[in-house]
Enzyme design. Structure first.
Site, mmCIF file in Angstrom:
data_model
loop_
_atom_site.group_PDB
_atom_site.id
_atom_site.type_symbol
_atom_site.label_atom_id
_atom_site.label_comp_id
_atom_site.label_asym_id
_atom_site.label_seq_id
_atom_site.Cartn_x
_atom_site.Cartn_y
_atom_site.Cartn_z
ATOM 1 N N LYS A 627 35.225 34.967 74.135
ATOM 2 C CA LYS A 627 34.701 33.209 72.685
ATOM 3 C C LYS A 627 36.110 32.399 72.493
ATOM 4 O O LYS A 627 35.680 31.614 71.515
ATOM 5 C CB LYS A 627 33.415 33.586 71.743
ATOM 6 C CG LYS A 627 32.590 34.585 71.674
ATOM 7 C CD LYS A 627 31.694 33.946 72.888
ATOM 8 C CE LYS A 627 30.686 34.482 73.953
ATOM 9 N NZ LYS A 627 30.603 33.563 74.966
ATOM 10 N N SER A 725 30.718 31.203 67.967
ATOM 11 C CA SER A 725 30.250 31.143 68.752
ATOM 12 C C SER A 725 29.904 32.579 69.505
ATOM 13 O O SER A 725 28.861 33.025 70.260
ATOM 14 C CB SER A 725 31.660 31.066 70.017
ATOM 15 O OG SER A 725 31.439 31.163 70.866
HETATM 16 P P1 A3P Z 1 30.684 28.174 73.914
HETATM 17 O O1 A3P Z 1 29.717 28.847 74.783
HETATM 18 O O2 A3P Z 1 30.824 29.171 72.552
HETATM 19 O O3 A3P Z 1 30.798 27.025 73.933
HETATM 20 P P2 A3P Z 1 34.150 32.902 76.436
HETATM 21 O O4 A3P Z 1 34.739 32.969 78.130
HETATM 22 O O5 A3P Z 1 35.587 33.857 76.050
HETATM 23 O O6 A3P Z 1 33.436 33.784 75.997
HETATM 24 O O7 A3P Z 1 34.390 31.660 76.163
HETATM 25 C C1 A3P Z 1 33.795 31.174 75.758
HETATM 26 C C2 A3P Z 1 33.160 29.587 75.619
HETATM 27 O O8 A3P Z 1 34.799 28.744 75.915
HETATM 28 C C3 A3P Z 1 32.761 29.048 74.899
HETATM 29 O O9 A3P Z 1 32.188 28.978 74.390
HETATM 30 C C4 A3P Z 1 33.345 26.990 75.715
HETATM 31 O O10 A3P Z 1 33.719 26.705 73.888
HETATM 32 C C5 A3P Z 1 34.830 27.351 75.782
HETATM 33 N N1 A3P Z 1 35.008 27.098 77.159
HETATM 34 C C6 A3P Z 1 36.289 26.061 77.107
HETATM 35 N N2 A3P Z 1 36.831 25.087 78.528
HETATM 36 C C7 A3P Z 1 35.411 25.566 79.014
HETATM 37 C C8 A3P Z 1 35.089 25.282 80.301
HETATM 38 N N3 A3P Z 1 35.739 24.532 80.954
HETATM 39 N N4 A3P Z 1 33.513 25.669 80.280
HETATM 40 C C9 A3P Z 1 33.373 26.704 79.658
HETATM 41 N N5 A3P Z 1 33.241 27.537 78.454
HETATM 42 C C10 A3P Z 1 34.279 26.385 78.077
#
Ligand code: A3P
Length: 896
Positions: A627, A725
């Site tokens: 996250k 998250s």
């Molecule tokens: P949220 O869905 O809570 O906003 P991971 O891939 O490690 O699971 O992390 C997910 C998080 O990546 C998302 O959390 C979001 O905030 C973040 N994020 C950063 N860049 C992003 C992007 N380009 N597109 C979507 N999410 C992104």
């Protein structure tokens, strides 16, 4: 007065954890900096092992008394008493995992013996902290009121005698308070003095002696391994012995010897020979410290076991070895040896006779024969009769299967061929009434066992129901004392020891160094020490060692007799599978393997399939945590034409989750199949991303073992946001606890809450303790880590991707502004596709959900405050950039 060991440095903490706060947050930080420093110090103390270079914050800590009524171990003179007391009042404690502190001599000429001491302790798996006199400081002796060392060993007695007063009182004070003894050896005589007083002790040393006929004082309480009622007749090795003299009742002789000239001087008939004390025990009556002093080093083999006995005695039994030793003699290559050196009938008869002799000395003893049926009757006529004789007496031995045609498993092209060959060998055993039912097998040249060839394990299981095997190769052949075991796919792999007999040593004249060298190895030398140091020894010998000069019979007969003559060691032989079970009973922590890089060891490469290649392994690992934007980074990296991710897994998609969970048990072959490509993959930069690695207690160690040169990326966002998250993620996945409880309820749930809530709470909160987890990675990869600010990745991925490319050194570098752009509908950066369309991450990434409740924000700010302070110090100490969100967070007053 010696120089060298200097007092513990009071400024150590400040030196190590210098804090340079940027001006804008200096005010906020100043209040918390002291807390931060001490909490980081605590963090490091918790994570690192107690002997890894800790220093005492002050001398006073040495004399701290532990007030406790818990379990304790006390030492009473001349015997061990392990007491448990509920009401002891003030007692002194030695840490559970206590170690030996060895002060080695700085002089190059004495380096060899210093190493021998360390090797002896290490071979017995005692934890050791070595300090080099004159160049290193004395380490921290006490932590949290507990003594860290159970024994202090001086390679050279003079080092101890000549310590600076402050160091001497530190050591002696520690020994007196924690009831810890001292062992010291006299070093070489470098001056012309023949006699000298030992410091302020009522003791005199006479030096440069040549001695003979060593006897042991059976009154001494020190003996454990060493049998006492024997005299070592003849001249003692070395011309620089020291003997000890004293009238004080604190001294008791352990070993005594005559001078070499004594017989000539003893002209009066029946006069008693003068015995000189060569090893002396200070009983502690003089100053409350027990000591054992040796008048020579390990040149006399007996000193090796006397040393182990002294360590045991003076450590109050904490650094002790059991007297039981399990020994198994494998005779491999049965039928394989070439004509001319195989066993004849008479050799088989001799083997049976010797087996009976040894079984009387070693309960359960049997030779364990490994056969390759294809080579049956391939010797001379006489040797073929020997083969028949072996079969005739098959029931008198234990048998295990070798490969039918002695082919190395890693050379098989298919597992069906391997299975076919195993079945042939099985058929041979059935046709010839060979009782193979022990569940044990050995592979030719260790091939397939380690590094693992999965087909060998599955074929062994399916054809022979194998439960145990042995190898010299895990983790490496050398040093032999560090060989270990592991369990893979239900097969126990235990370490095998070397007895010095190989397929090419069949005659005394062929033995490297000749018969005298073999005898030396048996009579107190390398082979003897192997049995002393190793609770379970499996020795590998070969058919040809029992033909020709029958070196196999000679060696084990002599070894076992020698051990029984000089030691109290109780030798036992168990059937192989029982031996393996015993091994893991003694060393339960070894069950889990640690997969290492086969390309780091040339021997491993030789027994690794030519179809496999280290150039398929990843050079970069994105470790998480979950996250923080790991999927975004993964997809941006994959845009680069020369960067290639692993193939997706059927179960966990783009994440292999190899190093952090049960997939690790699938082994290296499993992992490597997700990195396909030809042997020469040099134009591809491979990476793997599994966000579960960051907070896994094992992943850093495992990644380092397999990919020591890999680069590591971790992404850090505000841990409170990360936590929220994760909660939202679990809600979308219809996790019951998340559906039925608010975020605040989850994070604040008490220990009496239901399992599902506690489990969700753990996954919400634990990964955000960044400093704790990051420290594990930094320990292994201090210079190979890039920390990405998750907020920056979200808001400005183009510059983050430039940084990442510079970090991994990829060429050519892409300018990501041509590949990424902000998508206002998604609210995040997305990939620009052909025809100007955007491709954003899926629904589960970058979701919209209500902001966190203020009370949850407040709670988490407080919850993570300490951790964030630790993180700040940790990043600074490792010269890593502190993310903006952390700077801002710490600038806020502590109460949210
Ligand atoms: P949220 O869905 O809570 O906003 P991971 O891939 O490690 O699971 O992390 C997910 C998080 O990546 C998302 O959390 C979001 O905030 C973040 N994020 C950063 N860049 C992003 C992007 N380009 N597109 C979507 N999410 C992104």
């Amino acid at each position: 007065m010696s120089k060298g060991i200097s007092p513990i440095c009071h400024s150590y903490t400040m030196r190590l954890f210098r804090v340079t706060a940027p001006p804008r947050i200096r005010t906020g930080l100043i209040i918390t900096v002291v807390v931060s420093l001490s909490s980081l110090w605590l963090l490091m103390q918790q994570i690192s092992s107690p002997t890894e270079g800790e220093k005492s914050p002050s001398h006073d800590s040495v004399v701290i008394k532990a007030h406790t009524s818990a379990k304790e171990t006390t030492f009473s003179q001349n015997r061990y008493t392990h007491q448990t007391s509920q009401d002891q009042g003030d007692v002194y404690l030695i840490a559970e995992e206590s170690a030996a502190l060895v002060i080695v001599h700085g002089d190059e000429k004495q380096k060899d013996f210093g190493n021998q001491i360390l090797v002896a302790l290490d071979a017995n798996r005692f934890k050791v902290k070595a300090v080099k006199f004159e160049t290193q400081e004395l380490p921290f002796l006490v932590k949290g009121g507990e003594g860290l060392y159970s024994i202090i060993i001086f390679q050279n007695l003079l080092t101890y005698i000549n310590l600076r007063e402050v160091d001497r009182s530190l050591i002696d004070g520690y020994c007196q308070r924690y009831k810890v003894g001292i062992v010291a050896f006299t070093g070489p005589s470098l001056d012309n003095e023949y006699s000298m007083k030992v410091g302020n002790f009522p003791l005199v040393m006479d030096k440069k002696m040549t001695l003979k006929d060593l006897s042991l004082n059976s009154e001494s309480p020190v003996f454990h391994i060493t049998k006492t009622k024997r005299t070592l007749s003849g001249i003692l090795p070395g011309e620089d012995w020291t003997v000890f003299r004293s009238n004080h009742s604190t001294y008791q002789s352990i070993a005594l010897a005559k001078t070499r000239t004594q017989d000539m001087l003893n002209l009066v008939p029946d006069s008693k020979p003068i015995l000189h004390t060569t090893v002396i025990h200070d009983l502690g009556h003089y100053d409350g410290i027990q000591r054992v002093l040796f008048g020579s080093d390990f040149t006399l083999w007996l000193h090796y076991i006397l040393f182990l006995d002294s360590v045991r005695f003076l450590s109050g039994g904490r650094l002790s070895v059991d007297l039981k030793r399990y020994i198994l003699v494998d005779v491999d290559d049965i039928f394989v040896g070439s004509a001319g050196i195989r066993m004849k009938r008479i050799d088989v008869e001799a083997m049976l006779v010797e087996q009976d002799i040894l079984a009387k000395l070693v309960p359960g003893f049997r030779f364990n024969l490994g056969f390759s049926g294809k080579f049956f009757q391939r010797g001379t006529d006489e040797e073929n009769l020997g083969d028949e004789r072996l079969l005739k007496h098959a029931d008198k031995f234990w048998w295990f299967p070798h490969m039918w045609n002695h082919m190395q498993p890693h050379k098989y092209n298919s597992s069906s061929k391997m299975i076919q060959d195993m079945k042939k060998n099985k058929q041979f055993a059935q046709d010839n009434w060979i009782p193979v039912h022990k569940g044990y097998a050995v592979a030719p040249h260790h091939s397939g066992v380690y590094p693992v060839q999965e087909e060998l394990y599955s074929s062994w299981k399916s054809v022979w129901q194998i439960e145990a095997t042995s190898t010299e190769e895990y983790p490496h052949l050398r040093p032999s004392r560090n060989r270990r075991g592991f369990i893979h796919k239900g097969i126990m792999v235990i370490p095998r020891q070397t007895c010095g007999l190989f397929t090419h040593t069949n005659f005394f004249r062929e033995y490297p160094g000749g018969r005298s060298r073999l005898d030396k190895s048996i009579n107190g030398g390398e082979l003897f020490r192997t049995v002393i140091n190793t609770p379970i020894s499996i020795f590998m010998t070969h058919l040809s060692n029992y033909g020709s000069d029958r070196l196999g019979l000679y060696t084990f007969d002599a070894l076992i007799h020698f051990i029984q003559a000089w030691t109290n060691i109780q030798l036992v032989t168990l059937p192989p599978v029982e031996t393996a079970k015993k091994y893991f009973e003694i060393f339960p922590k070894e069950k889990d393997p640690l997969w290492r890089n086969p390309c780091e060891d040339s021997r491993h490469l030789e027994i690794w399939s030519s179809k496999k290649s280290c150039s398929k392994l990843p050079q970069l690992v994105v470790v998480g945590p979950q996250k923080t934007g790991t999927t975004a980074l993964y997809s941006f990296l994959s845009l680069h034409p020369y960067i290639r991710s692993n193939l997706p897994s059927e179960k966990t998609f783009e994440e292999l989750q190899f190093f952090s969970g049960p997939n690790y048990n699938n082994g290296l072959d499993w992992y490597m199949k997700y990195f396909p490509g030809g042997k020469n993959n040099s134009d591809q930069y491979r990476f793997e991303k599994s966000a579960t690695y960051f907070d896994s207690p094992y992943a850093a160690t495992r990644v380092h073992a397999l990919l020591p040169t890999a680069k590591i990326i971790a992404i850090l966002t505000n841990p409170a946001n990360r936590s929220y998250s994760w909660y939202q993620h679990m809600k979308v996945h219809e996790d019951k606890a998340a559906l039925n409880h608010s975020f605040y309820e989850v994070i604040t749930a008490g220990s009496d809450s239901g399992r599902s809530v506690k489990s969700l709470q753990k996954r919400c909160l634990e990964p955000g303790k960044y400093a704790t987890h990051l420290y594990r990675w930094l320990k292994y990869f201090p210079k190979q880590i890039l920390i990405i600010d998750g907020n920056q990745l979200r808001d400005d991925p183009v510059s983050v991707m430039s940084k990442v490319q510079r970090f991994i050194g990829i060429q050519p570098r892409l300018d990501y502004k041509h590949f990424l752009r902000y998508d206002s509908r998604k609210g995040f950066f997305c990939i620009i596709k052909r025809k100007g369309k955007s491709e954003c991450l899926g629904k589960s990434k970058g979701r919209i959900y209500p902001p966190m409740e203020p009370r949850a924000v407040e709670y988490l700010n407080l919850y993570y405050r300490q951790h964030n302070l630790q993180l700040h110090s940790l990043l600074e100490n490792y010269g890593l950039t502190v993310p903006d969100w952390l700077v801002k967070d710490l600038a806020r007053p502590p109460q949210g």
